[in-house]
Structures are given as structure tokens and as C-alpha cells.
Design a protein around this motif. Structure first.
Motif, PDB file in Angstrom:
ATOM      1  N   SER A  50       0.839  -1.200   0.000  1.00 58.43           N
ATOM      2  CA  SER A  50       0.000   0.000   0.000  1.00 58.43           C
ATOM      3  C   SER A  50       0.870   1.245   0.000  1.00 58.43           C
ATOM      4  N   ALA A  76      -1.428  -0.423  -5.041  1.00 60.07           N
ATOM      5  CA  ALA A  76      -2.048  -0.198  -3.729  1.00 60.07           C
ATOM      6  C   ALA A  76      -3.305  -1.038  -3.551  1.00 60.07           C
ATOM      7  N   GLY A  80      -1.797  -4.511  -2.234  1.00 64.21           N
ATOM      8  CA  GLY A  80      -2.085  -4.124  -0.850  1.00 64.21           C
ATOM      9  C   GLY A  80      -3.455  -4.587  -0.391  1.00 64.21           C
ATOM     10  N   ARG A  84      -4.378  -7.508   2.328  1.00 63.03           N
ATOM     11  CA  ARG A  84      -5.152  -7.117   3.520  1.00 63.03           C
ATOM     12  C   ARG A  84      -6.258  -8.134   3.805  1.00 63.03           C
ATOM     13  N   ILE A 113      -8.489   3.936   2.403  1.00 62.24           N
ATOM     14  CA  ILE A 113      -8.065   3.281   1.167  1.00 62.24           C
ATOM     15  C   ILE A 113      -9.260   3.108   0.225  1.00 62.24           C
TER      16      ILE A 113
END
Length: 179
Positions: A50, A76, A80, A84, A113
Motif C-alpha cells: 500500500s 495499492a 495491498g 489485507r 483506502i
């Protein structure tokens, strides 16, 4: 009692008495088996990718370099974001954590985000790339996302360096530098 509950009770309170005592979870730290067993590195990797993606986007934003913005957005979100989901343990229960942004730093990070993802999608496919106000909002979101991982780890008192006040400026510098 179904087998899941029975297995949970047997793992917490085995017949030999070596399990968790009913009061121990209140006074001693206990491991979160679903989250940390073989998945702790996913948390670090999610913050890392990220930060790299958003740092690349942040630098590309100043140069109005659209391919860099798209690549940063993809790094990202895809790397990312997918990582996650991997560290959440049970993604079907993760919605409860996401719905508590007042009490959870991870939840606030996921919300920011998400805002970044939607606004960047809008920016990629419209002429908003030249709008100064929109670029300022995106730059602020980038700085928040870059610092999010380090502010989340800032609460860990076992590693004094992480709970230092110098971590936040270093995180922003490293995120922009890597980008």
C-alpha cells in the motif's frame, strides 16, 4: 452442541487441565490463532505494498504522469488490498471490524483506502487529473495512507522504536521516497 463449539471448548479447556483458565484471557495476552498463525507477515506486506503504490501515485500526481498514477493505484489496491484480505483471518467476519472506524485503526485505514480507490478511479477515467482541488485531496489521502501502517504499529509498546514519535515523519519520507 455442534462440533465447532465442542472442538473450541476442547482446544481451550483440554481434559488434562493445560488449557486456558476461565479468567486468564482477562489478565494475560492470548494469541489470536485465526489472525496471527502463519499470517502475521501478511499485515506487514499489506502495509508495504500500500505504501509503495500510494507513494508512486503521490509522486506521479505532482508530475501529472498518468501511467504512474494508474500503476500506483493498481499496486495499492491489488497487491495491498488482496493481502489485507489475506491477513484478516476470516474475511466473512471482517465486516464487523470495518464497521467500527471510531475504535479501530485498521478500520479507519480500510475506509481511507476505499475513498482513495473510488476517487482515483474517478480521476483516471475523467478529466479530473488537472483539477488542483481534487489533486490536493488525493495528495492528503496519499499521506494518510502512507502513514497509516506506522500509526497502526505505533501502539505496540514491545518495540520502543515503533512507539516513538519519529516513526510518523520517517514513514511519510520512506513512502514518498520509495514511490
Amino acid at each position: 452442541m455442534d462440533t465447532r463449539h465442542h472442538d473450541l471448548i476442547q482446544s481451550m479447556f483440554p481434559p488434562d487441565g493445560s488449557g486456558v483458565k476461565p479468567y486468564e484471557w482477562m489478565i494475560n495476552p492470548t494469541r489470536q490463532r485465526q489472525w496471527i498463525d502463519n499470517q502475521g507477515s501478511f499485515l506487514w506486506l499489506a502495509f508495504f505494498f500500500s505504501e509503495i503504490g500510494v507513494g508512486l501515485y503521490f509522486i506521479s500526481l505532482f508530475y501529472a504522469y498518468k501511467p504512474g498514477m494508474v500503476l500506483g493505484w493498481l499496486i495499492a489496491l491489488l497487491l495491498g488490498g488482496l493481502i489485507r484480505v489475506a491477513y484478516l483471518g476470516n474475511p466473512l467476519r471482517a465486516w464487523r471490524m470495518i464497521m467500527k472506524p471510531r475504535t479501530s485503526k485498521l478500520s479507519r485505514g480500510i475506509w481511507v483506502i476505499g475513498m482513495f480507490a473510488v476517487l482515483e478511479f474517478f480521476q483516471i477515467f475523467t478529466a479530473a487529473a488537472v483539477n488542483m482541488v481534487f489533486n490536493t485531496i488525493m495528495a492528503i489521502l496519499c499521506l494518510i495512507i502512507i502513514s497509516h501502517g506506522f500509526t497502526t504499529m505505533n501502539v505496540i509498546r514491545a518495540l520502543p522504536t515503533w512507539s516513538s514519535t519519529t516513526v510518523l515523519p520517517f514513514s511519510i519520507v520512506s513512502g514518498v521516497w520509495v514511490g
